[in-house]
Design a protein around this motif. Sequence first.
Motif, PDB file in Angstrom:
ATOM      1  N   TYR A 248       1.532  -5.490 -10.304  1.00  0.00           N
ATOM      2  CA  TYR A 248       0.544  -5.216 -11.353  1.00  0.00           C
ATOM      3  C   TYR A 248      -0.829  -5.808 -11.020  1.00  0.00           C
ATOM      4  N   GLU A 249      -1.297  -5.548  -9.772  1.00  0.00           N
ATOM      5  CA  GLU A 249      -2.646  -5.961  -9.426  1.00  0.00           C
ATOM      6  C   GLU A 249      -3.651  -5.178 -10.277  1.00  0.00           C
ATOM      7  N   ASP A 250      -4.897  -5.604 -10.232  1.00  0.00           N
ATOM      8  CA  ASP A 250      -5.919  -5.006 -11.082  1.00  0.00           C
ATOM      9  C   ASP A 250      -6.603  -3.797 -10.459  1.00  0.00           C
ATOM     10  N   VAL A 251      -6.723  -3.763  -9.125  1.00  0.00           N
ATOM     11  CA  VAL A 251      -7.588  -2.785  -8.462  1.00  0.00           C
ATOM     12  C   VAL A 251      -6.782  -1.907  -7.510  1.00  0.00           C
ATOM     13  N   TRP A 270      -3.028   2.422 -16.230  1.00  0.00           N
ATOM     14  CA  TRP A 270      -3.148   0.996 -16.456  1.00  0.00           C
ATOM     15  C   TRP A 270      -2.476   0.643 -17.771  1.00  0.00           C
ATOM     16  N   ASN A 273      -2.083  -6.307 -20.421  1.00  0.00           N
ATOM     17  CA  ASN A 273      -1.607  -7.445 -19.637  1.00  0.00           C
ATOM     18  C   ASN A 273      -0.268  -7.988 -20.125  1.00  0.00           C
ATOM     19  N   THR A 309     -12.364  -1.425 -12.127  1.00  0.00           N
ATOM     20  CA  THR A 309     -11.542  -2.418 -12.813  1.00  0.00           C
ATOM     21  C   THR A 309     -11.329  -1.995 -14.260  1.00  0.00           C
ATOM     22  N   HIS A 310     -10.226  -2.456 -14.824  1.00  0.00           N
ATOM     23  CA  HIS A 310      -9.893  -2.175 -16.220  1.00  0.00           C
ATOM     24  C   HIS A 310      -9.301  -3.436 -16.826  1.00  0.00           C
ATOM     25  N   SER A 311      -9.363  -3.544 -18.153  1.00  0.00           N
ATOM     26  CA  SER A 311      -8.836  -4.742 -18.802  1.00  0.00           C
ATOM     27  C   SER A 311      -7.324  -4.873 -18.647  1.00  0.00           C
ATOM     28  N   LYS A 313      -3.565  -3.894 -16.480  1.00  0.00           N
ATOM     29  CA  LYS A 313      -3.049  -3.999 -15.121  1.00  0.00           C
ATOM     30  C   LYS A 313      -2.692  -2.613 -14.593  1.00  0.00           C
ATOM     31  N   LEU A 314      -2.893  -2.406 -13.312  1.00  0.00           N
ATOM     32  CA  LEU A 314      -2.533  -1.149 -12.666  1.00  0.00           C
ATOM     33  C   LEU A 314      -1.006  -1.003 -12.682  1.00  0.00           C
TER      34      LEU A 314
END
Length: 349
Positions: A248-251, A270, A273, A309-311, A313-314
């Motif tokens: 669950y990385e961000d980018v 996404w 969190n 980026t998003h608030s 998680k990917l």
Amino acid sequence: MTLIISNIYLERSQMTDNAQYIADYLIGNGWTQNAVAGILGNMEQESTMNPGLWQDLKYENMSGGYGLVQWTPATEYTSWADRNGYPWGGDTSSPTVYVNGQLERILWEVRYDQQWIATSAFPFSFTAFTQSGEAPEYLAEAFMKNYERPGIPELEKRKQNARYWFENLQYGGSRLEDVVQLVLSRVGKNTYSQDGGLRQRVFDEPNGYSDCSSLMWKAFERGAGIQIGTWTGDQMGHGELVWHNPAYEDVFSLEMQKESGAKRGDLVFWGPNDDPGSSSHVEMYLGDDQFVGHGSGIGPRVKTASAYTHSGKLVEVRRYLQGGAPPKPPDPPPPTGVYLVRWIPGRKE
């Protein structure tokens, strides 16, 4: 489009959706229309375009032929499918994955020069076949002699079949690209809204309304005639799961884009969190490190995927139609083996 997968012989009228799906998949993987028609002409003769067909309708007869091109013995395909996670036999719970497996096997054979043996009449490689602009009839004969090598050729039928499919299908991966172009056509034209009525007005002119999920919902509905779901959680319950992000990385980095096997037209999700199993945002992957999506304000916008980026998680990548460049196959090339003669179903014409 309804795929038919069963252990029965199909009439030509029943083959059309299967044939169109196969054509879209192979065109999306770089084949010419002519080459697609050539292989379809053979598939019709071999299996009536039915990926669930067993030789003589003898279910799970592993020594006989099986599938679209009647791999013989059936284990030539089933063992490969097991290694690579594709269903076969009676497991038709995911029809697109079922068919995708057989098409990916063919693409794998192209990459590793398997099953195809060039003859003096057709002295070229399997890869060259996929790129050929020769007549469908010529390519139907080439595929029969270099790949199928049947005991009963029935060459004229294969040629006639190839001509029919050449003239009676849509080519060019058109449905997926239509969807992509519909999304791109709204860039900078829509106001972001989560209002139940307004979010359905994606294609109002000159200006419309959308949020991230309604943009995708309405584009697939209009461009491809399919329903993928009206919001992100619903959309994650449709299509084919291509890749899940375990950390669950961000980018969606360049490395991750390559690892995931994402193709043009796939949707990337996404989630919040504190609940990585759900979803709160979606973007469409365009390839070449680009997304398009509507996150807020006036949009949608095209953006750099590896910088976005998003608030949340990917979470994952999902696919609803075929297209784009193929991922690398998971299997290494097998050792050189014996090539067996293909069987033709003895149905009534």
